[in-house]
Design an enzyme around this catalytic site. Structure first.
Site, short mmCIF file in Angstrom:
data_model
loop_
_atom_site.label_atom_id
_atom_site.label_comp_id
_atom_site.label_asym_id
_atom_site.label_seq_id
_atom_site.Cartn_x
_atom_site.Cartn_y
_atom_site.Cartn_z
CG PHE A 123 8.83 -0.50 -3.73
CD1 PHE A 123 9.19 -0.79 -2.36
CD2 PHE A 123 8.32 -1.37 -4.59
CE1 PHE A 123 8.87 -2.14 -2.01
CE2 PHE A 123 7.90 -2.63 -3.89
CZ PHE A 123 8.14 -3.03 -2.71
CG HIS A 175 9.16 -6.14 1.61
ND1 HIS A 175 9.60 -4.99 2.11
CD2 HIS A 175 7.83 -5.82 0.91
CE1 HIS A 175 8.87 -3.86 1.39
NE2 HIS A 175 7.81 -4.54 0.96
CE1 TYR A 206 7.88 3.46 1.23
CE2 TYR A 206 7.36 4.92 -1.05
CZ TYR A 206 8.11 3.88 -0.21
OH TYR A 206 9.15 3.25 -0.79
CG ASP A 246 -0.24 0.12 2.56
OD1 ASP A 246 -0.82 0.86 3.33
OD2 ASP A 246 0.77 -0.38 2.88
#
Length: 261
Positions: free
Chosen positions: A109, A225, A98, A96
């Site tokens: 990202f 991740h 920031y 989701d």
């Protein structure tokens, strides 16, 4: 509540809000315009917003915006706008957006101009440097991944909005129904694609890709991740995964231009 065709394309309110973070979604801008999207994306979105899940999500977002909730990003469809359906070569799945002011810009990202590179993105850049020898970006726009999106890298979060300071606050609102449909549509399309699945959340979507990958035409790469909490952990550390070089070699094998990561 029914959405008419005008609603689906543009918010119709005046921009009268008080000064807000540059990436804040305003009530006057909901629903987001789809006029800059290619036909394939528009059709997919129009179908979703007319569905039960879409109507519920629309109601929740309208209610939150009307109540003065600070929601990011301003342009939830930006990943789709920058990477047309027909031009997608690589899919990077995030979770989701920031949740801090001026960070999220609609690309997984990626962060906006002048923003400090977040830890996960810094690890991504470190792995690119290790894998391909590319320098870690610097400057005011260092954290922007627009250059990737413009080369056919779809930077897709599985939820497209978030409330300020509350991570994953919209993750169970229904966005997953839409983004699952995006993943399935891209997987079903005959053009081969590379899917980069980093972390358990992204890897939970692998079955949707493999359901359409009987011929093995898609490249599916998995690793932890890139967050500092998991990037070095087994069984598949992100650091050292070599995904960026693998993708470029795969593209070259299909006579396609490699990505300038």
């Amino acid at each position: 509540m029914r959405l008419n065709q005008t609603d689906l394309f543009c918010g119709d309110g005046a921009h009268l809000a008080q000064p807000a973070p540059s990436n804040q979604l305003l009530a006057s801008d909901w629903p987001p315009c789809m006029e800059t999207l290619t036909e394939a994306w528009r059709e997919l979105l129009t179908e979703f917003w007319g569905s039960p899940a879409g109507l519920v999500l629309d109601h929740k977002l309208r209610a939150g915006l009307a109540a003065g909730k600070v929601i990011f990003p301003h342009s939830p469809y930006r990943a789709l706008a920058l990477t047309p359906f027909e031009e997608v070569q690589v899919v990077v799945l995030g979770q989701d957006p920031y949740h801090g002011p001026d960070q999220a810009q609609g690309l997984a990202f990626s962060v906006g101009e002048g923003q400090k590179i977040p830890p996960s993105l810094r690890n991504i850049f470190k792995e690119i440097q290790r894998d391909l020898g590319s320098p870690i970006p610097s400057g005011t726009d260092a954290g922007s991944l627009v250059r990737w999106a413009e080369q056919g890298v779809l930077l897709l979060n599985t939820a497209l909005t978030v409330e300020q300071s509350i991570p994953a606050s919209h993750s169970d609102w229904g966005w997953g129904v839409l983004t699952d449909k995006v993943i399935q549509s891209l997987s079903a399309h005959p053009k081969p694609k590379a899917f980069l699945l980093w972390g358990a959340h992204a890897q939970s979507k692998a079955s949707q890709i493999e359901a359409f990958n009987g011929q093995g035409r898609h490249l599916v790469l998995k690793a932890n991740h890139p967050s500092p909490l998991s990037a070095l952990r087994p069984p598949t550390p992100f650091m050292g995964c070599g995904h960026f070089g693998q993708v470029n070699r795969w593209l070259e094998g299909q006579k396609k231009t490699p990505i300038l990561w």
